[in-house]
Design a protein around this motif. Structure first.
Motif, PDB file in Angstrom:
ATOM      1  N   ASP A   5       0.827  -1.201   0.000  1.00 19.72           N
ATOM      2  CA  ASP A   5       0.000   0.000   0.000  1.00 19.72           C
ATOM      3  C   ASP A   5       0.863   1.253   0.000  1.00 19.72           C
ATOM      4  O   ASP A   5       0.580   2.222  -0.705  1.00 19.72           O
ATOM      5  N   LEU A   6       1.866   1.241   0.822  1.00 20.25           N
ATOM      6  CA  LEU A   6       2.770   2.389   0.919  1.00 20.25           C
ATOM      7  C   LEU A   6       3.507   2.592  -0.397  1.00 20.25           C
ATOM      8  O   LEU A   6       3.649   3.724  -0.870  1.00 20.25           O
ATOM      9  N   ILE A   7       3.924   1.521  -1.006  1.00 21.89           N
ATOM     10  CA  ILE A   7       4.623   1.606  -2.292  1.00 21.89           C
ATOM     11  C   ILE A   7       3.673   2.143  -3.356  1.00 21.89           C
ATOM     12  O   ILE A   7       4.036   3.004  -4.157  1.00 21.89           O
ATOM     13  N   GLN A   8       2.454   1.661  -3.346  1.00 16.97           N
ATOM     14  CA  GLN A   8       1.483   2.126  -4.324  1.00 16.97           C
ATOM     15  C   GLN A   8       1.165   3.607  -4.127  1.00 16.97           C
ATOM     16  O   GLN A   8       1.025   4.367  -5.079  1.00 16.97           O
ATOM     17  N   LYS A   9       1.050   4.037  -2.867  1.00 16.54           N
ATOM     18  CA  LYS A   9       0.766   5.448  -2.594  1.00 16.54           C
ATOM     19  C   LYS A   9       1.924   6.329  -3.046  1.00 16.54           C
ATOM     20  O   LYS A   9       1.713   7.391  -3.645  1.00 16.54           O
ATOM     21  N   THR A  10       3.134   5.905  -2.732  1.00 20.12           N
ATOM     22  CA  THR A  10       4.284   6.712  -3.152  1.00 20.12           C
ATOM     23  C   THR A  10       4.401   6.725  -4.676  1.00 20.12           C
ATOM     24  O   THR A  10       4.749   7.753  -5.268  1.00 20.12           O
ATOM     25  N   GLN A  11       4.104   5.597  -5.320  1.00 16.82           N
ATOM     26  CA  GLN A  11       4.136   5.577  -6.784  1.00 16.82           C
ATOM     27  C   GLN A  11       3.046   6.479  -7.360  1.00 16.82           C
ATOM     28  O   GLN A  11       3.262   7.170  -8.359  1.00 16.82           O
ATOM     29  N   ALA A  12       1.869   6.503  -6.732  1.00 17.79           N
ATOM     30  CA  ALA A  12       0.781   7.371  -7.195  1.00 17.79           C
ATOM     31  C   ALA A  12       1.185   8.839  -7.039  1.00 17.79           C
ATOM     32  O   ALA A  12       0.943   9.661  -7.922  1.00 17.79           O
ATOM     33  N   LYS A  13       1.809   9.159  -5.888  1.00 16.04           N
ATOM     34  CA  LYS A  13       2.283  10.529  -5.679  1.00 16.04           C
ATOM     35  C   LYS A  13       3.358  10.895  -6.699  1.00 16.04           C
ATOM     36  O   LYS A  13       3.363  12.001  -7.245  1.00 16.04           O
ATOM     37  N   ASN A  14       4.260   9.974  -6.929  1.00 13.07           N
ATOM     38  CA  ASN A  14       5.326  10.226  -7.917  1.00 13.07           C
ATOM     39  C   ASN A  14       4.734  10.407  -9.318  1.00 13.07           C
ATOM     40  O   ASN A  14       5.185  11.260 -10.086  1.00 13.07           O
ATOM     41  N   ASN A  15       3.728   9.607  -9.647  1.00 16.28           N
ATOM     42  CA  ASN A  15       3.085   9.735 -10.959  1.00 16.28           C
ATOM     43  C   ASN A  15       2.385  11.084 -11.091  1.00 16.28           C
ATOM     44  O   ASN A  15       2.445  11.732 -12.138  1.00 16.28           O
ATOM     45  N   LYS A  16       1.694  11.526 -10.008  1.00 19.25           N
ATOM     46  CA  LYS A  16       1.046  12.826 -10.037  1.00 19.25           C
ATOM     47  C   LYS A  16       2.081  13.934 -10.213  1.00 19.25           C
ATOM     48  O   LYS A  16       1.892  14.873 -10.986  1.00 19.25           O
ATOM     49  N   ARG A  17       3.183  13.818  -9.463  1.00 19.41           N
ATOM     50  CA  ARG A  17       4.235  14.828  -9.577  1.00 19.41           C
ATOM     51  C   ARG A  17       4.844  14.815 -10.974  1.00 19.41           C
ATOM     52  O   ARG A  17       5.072  15.879 -11.570  1.00 19.41           O
ATOM     53  N   LYS A  18       5.065  13.642 -11.528  1.00 19.67           N
ATOM     54  CA  LYS A  18       5.610  13.546 -12.885  1.00 19.67           C
ATOM     55  C   LYS A  18       4.632  14.142 -13.897  1.00 19.67           C
ATOM     56  O   LYS A  18       5.041  14.810 -14.844  1.00 19.67           O
ATOM     57  N   TYR A  24       3.825  21.064 -16.862  1.00 21.58           N
ATOM     58  CA  TYR A  24       4.577  22.308 -16.724  1.00 21.58           C
ATOM     59  C   TYR A  24       5.590  22.461 -17.858  1.00 21.58           C
ATOM     60  O   TYR A  24       5.686  23.519 -18.483  1.00 21.58           O
ATOM     61  N   TYR A  25       6.334  21.409 -18.140  1.00 20.45           N
ATOM     62  CA  TYR A  25       7.313  21.465 -19.231  1.00 20.45           C
ATOM     63  C   TYR A  25       6.621  21.628 -20.594  1.00 20.45           C
ATOM     64  O   TYR A  25       7.107  22.351 -21.471  1.00 20.45           O
ATOM     65  N   SER A  26       5.489  20.973 -20.788  1.00 20.18           N
ATOM     66  CA  SER A  26       4.754  21.118 -22.046  1.00 20.18           C
ATOM     67  C   SER A  26       4.267  22.552 -22.207  1.00 20.18           C
ATOM     68  O   SER A  26       4.376  23.143 -23.300  1.00 20.18           O
ATOM     69  N   PHE A  27       3.732  23.125 -21.118  1.00 24.65           N
ATOM     70  CA  PHE A  27       3.285  24.515 -21.153  1.00 24.65           C
ATOM     71  C   PHE A  27       4.445  25.456 -21.458  1.00 24.65           C
ATOM     72  O   PHE A  27       4.329  26.353 -22.300  1.00 24.65           O
ATOM     73  N   LEU A  28       5.575  25.258 -20.813  1.00 23.39           N
ATOM     74  CA  LEU A  28       6.753  26.092 -21.074  1.00 23.39           C
ATOM     75  C   LEU A  28       7.248  25.929 -22.501  1.00 23.39           C
ATOM     76  O   LEU A  28       7.684  26.898 -23.130  1.00 23.39           O
ATOM     77  N   THR A  29       7.180  24.732 -23.035  1.00 22.66           N
ATOM     78  CA  THR A  29       7.604  24.494 -24.411  1.00 22.66           C
ATOM     79  C   THR A  29       6.700  25.251 -25.383  1.00 22.66           C
ATOM     80  O   THR A  29       7.180  25.879 -26.337  1.00 22.66           O
ATOM     81  N   ILE A  30       5.394  25.217 -25.136  1.00 18.52           N
ATOM     82  CA  ILE A  30       4.452  25.932 -26.004  1.00 18.52           C
ATOM     83  C   ILE A  30       4.694  27.436 -25.932  1.00 18.52           C
ATOM     84  O   ILE A  30       4.730  28.127 -26.958  1.00 18.52           O
ATOM     85  N   VAL A  31       4.896  27.962 -24.708  1.00 20.97           N
ATOM     86  CA  VAL A  31       5.176  29.389 -24.546  1.00 20.97           C
ATOM     87  C   VAL A  31       6.466  29.759 -25.268  1.00 20.97           C
ATOM     88  O   VAL A  31       6.545  30.790 -25.958  1.00 20.97           O
ATOM     89  N   LEU A  32       7.484  28.924 -25.151  1.00 25.87           N
ATOM     90  CA  LEU A  32       8.762  29.175 -25.821  1.00 25.87           C
ATOM     91  C   LEU A  32       8.595  29.172 -27.335  1.00 25.87           C
ATOM     92  O   LEU A  32       9.146  30.042 -28.032  1.00 25.87           O
ATOM     93  N   LEU A  33       7.826  28.237 -27.873  1.00 27.39           N
ATOM     94  CA  LEU A  33       7.596  28.191 -29.324  1.00 27.39           C
ATOM     95  C   LEU A  33       6.842  29.436 -29.795  1.00 27.39           C
ATOM     96  O   LEU A  33       7.153  29.992 -30.865  1.00 27.39           O
ATOM     97  N   ILE A  34       5.874  29.887 -29.017  1.00 30.51           N
ATOM     98  CA  ILE A  34       5.144  31.105 -29.374  1.00 30.51           C
ATOM     99  C   ILE A  34       6.097  32.304 -29.377  1.00 30.51           C
ATOM    100  O   ILE A  34       6.064  33.142 -30.286  1.00 30.51           O
ATOM    101  N   CYS A  35       6.960  32.380 -28.365  1.00 32.33           N
ATOM    102  CA  CYS A  35       7.935  33.475 -28.308  1.00 32.33           C
ATOM    103  C   CYS A  35       8.894  33.424 -29.492  1.00 32.33           C
ATOM    104  O   CYS A  35       9.219  34.467 -30.086  1.00 32.33           O
ATOM    105  N   LEU A  36       9.364  32.231 -29.839  1.00 34.66           N
ATOM    106  CA  LEU A  36      10.263  32.093 -30.992  1.00 34.66           C
ATOM    107  C   LEU A  36       9.575  32.496 -32.287  1.00 34.66           C
ATOM    108  O   LEU A  36      10.184  33.152 -33.145  1.00 34.66           O
ATOM    109  N   ALA A  37       8.306  32.121 -32.435  1.00 32.12           N
ATOM    110  CA  ALA A  37       7.557  32.509 -33.633  1.00 32.12           C
ATOM    111  C   ALA A  37       7.411  34.031 -33.685  1.00 32.12           C
ATOM    112  O   ALA A  37       7.586  34.642 -34.745  1.00 32.12           O
ATOM    113  N   GLN A  38       7.126  34.643 -32.541  1.00 30.03           N
ATOM    114  CA  GLN A  38       6.994  36.099 -32.481  1.00 30.03           C
ATOM    115  C   GLN A  38       8.310  36.783 -32.839  1.00 30.03           C
ATOM    116  O   GLN A  38       8.329  37.769 -33.581  1.00 30.03           O
ATOM    117  N   ILE A  39       9.407  36.265 -32.335  1.00 30.81           N
ATOM    118  CA  ILE A  39      10.732  36.830 -32.646  1.00 30.81           C
ATOM    119  C   ILE A  39      11.030  36.687 -34.134  1.00 30.81           C
ATOM    120  O   ILE A  39      11.533  37.614 -34.771  1.00 30.81           O
TER     121      ILE A  39
END
Length: 126
Positions: A5-18, A24-39
């Motif tokens: 149970d503890l392993i499953q909970k920690t894996q669930a937490k790790n999956n949520k964090r991942k 977050y990284y996908s959002f930053l990538t999209i923002v970066l691509l928009i900025c590059l297109a604007q430039i």
């Protein structure tokens, strides 16, 4: 039992964090691509404006040279007209004047014939 149970909970937490990190990284990538297109778009617009302005500057320089040459020509003509000989020539031609020891002869062209022809043609049309 608690260990799985503890392993499953920690894996669930790790999956949520991942998942959060991936989002977050996908959002930053999209923002970066928009900025590059604007430039990229801004750089393209600046380059085309620069080329256009260089062409306009070249045309203006040519017009400036032509205007300067025209000004020089007009200055020379003004100097020529302000001399005594040119004033005398203008007076002789336009004002029908003569100099000392000269005789002025004016030859008029007959204008009555042309007016008679016009009146005859008007009478024929009526």
């Amino acid at each position: 039992m608690q260990k799985p149970d503890l392993i499953q909970k920690t894996q669930a937490k790790n999956n949520k964090r991942k998942n959060k990190i991936r989002f977050y990284y996908s959002f930053l990538t999209i923002v970066l691509l928009i900025c590059l297109a604007q430039i990229g778009i801004s750089a393209f617009n600046n380059i085309t404006k620069s080329i256009s302005y260089h062409g306009k500057i070249k045309k203006m320089k040519e017009l400036n040279k032509q205007a300067y040459a025209e000004n020089q020509r007009l200055k020379e003509e003004l100097e020529d007209f302000s001399s005594m000989k040119s004033l005398e020539a203008i007076a002789r031609n336009n004002l029908k004047m003569a100099g000392e020891d000269e005789v002025l002869v004016i030859i008029n062209k007959p204008q009555q014939q042309t007016t008679n022809v016009k009146t005859k043609s008007k009478k024929k049309n009526k």
